[in-house]
Design an enzyme around this catalytic site. Structure first.
Site, PDB file in Angstrom:
ATOM      1  N   ILE A  82       3.069  44.762  56.472  1.00  0.00           N
ATOM      2  CA  ILE A  82       4.263  44.309  57.189  1.00  0.00           C
ATOM      3  C   ILE A  82       5.551  44.692  56.475  1.00  0.00           C
ATOM      4  CG2 ILE A  82       4.398  41.985  56.181  1.00  0.00           C
ATOM      5  CD1 ILE A  82       4.973  41.012  59.139  1.00  0.00           C
TER       6      ILE A  82
ATOM      7  N   TYR B  51      -3.316  28.837  53.384  1.00  0.00           N
ATOM      8  CA  TYR B  51      -3.201  27.594  54.149  1.00  0.00           C
ATOM      9  C   TYR B  51      -4.471  27.279  54.934  1.00  0.00           C
ATOM     10  CZ  TYR B  51       1.775  26.860  53.168  1.00  0.00           C
ATOM     11  OH  TYR B  51       2.984  26.607  52.571  1.00  0.00           O
TER      12      TYR B  51
ATOM     13  N   ASP C 117       3.713  36.337  51.745  1.00  0.00           N
ATOM     14  CA  ASP C 117       4.989  35.786  51.301  1.00  0.00           C
ATOM     15  C   ASP C 117       5.439  36.458  50.004  1.00  0.00           C
ATOM     16  OD1 ASP C 117       7.233  34.098  51.127  1.00  0.00           O
ATOM     17  OD2 ASP C 117       6.095  32.457  50.242  1.00  0.00           O
TER      18      ASP C 117
END
Length: 181
Positions: A21, A131, A44
């Protein structure tokens, strides 16, 4: 970048790609951020490293973001002009409102894109890394939320589901086809 699938939805286009990305030349990429907006691991951390230290400084100025919401910064050294930091839920078994919070993170990101006249947007697979959100379930929520948004809005015009793996792409493709794997 490998394009896996593409469909027209309303006035826009939804596309599934397998890519990094941080390399996409779009108006905005959507970061799977933590609530402190502090660079972490996975996508992230990769976005923060690629954008440079200015991104961390911009995030500190924002001061955080609640789960289910999103915030906008510049893209700094990224090819993308902006980063939308979306905070998805930590998976707790499915009975703590995780589905609604994940859908909200996608909707909030789309709303920020529309409000800032961003025509192309690339999503990472929010909440599916550390997560622990089940990838197939998350892909279904992502695709359904984007499809509903694009069906009656003109911005963004192109939404990309940027998958880091072929497996993630298969989950998104199944969701786009209306199937769950």
């Amino acid at each position: 970048m490998t394009i896996i699938d593409e469909i027209a939805v309303g006035q826009g286009t939804a596309r599934i790609v397998v890519a990094d990305i941080t390399t996409l030349e779009v108006d905005a990429i959507v970061n799977a951020a933590n609530s402190r907006l502090a660079g972490g691991g996975g996508v992230d951390g990769a976005i923060h490293r690629a954008a440079g230290p200015e991104l961390a400084s911009a995030c500190r100025k924002i001061g955080g973001c609640p789960t289910g919401e999103a915030r906008l910064t510049a893209g700094f050294a990224l090819p993308a002009r902006h980063v939308i930091h979306a905070v998805g839920p930590v998976w707790s078994g499915g009975s703590a409102g995780e589905d609604a919070l994940l859908a909200s993170a996608y909707r909030e990101s789309l709303a920020l894109a529309a409000a800032n006249d961003l025509r192309s947007l690339a999503f990472s697979a929010i909440s599916t890394g550390v997560y622990g959100f089940p990838a197939d379930r998350a892909a279904g929520i992502a695709v359904d939320t984007v499809r509903a948004w694009l069906s009656d809005r003109s911005q963004p015009q192109t939404v990309i589901f940027c998958c880091f793996s072929e497996e993630s792409a298969r989950h998104h493709q199944a969701a786009l086809a209306g199937k769950r794997n």
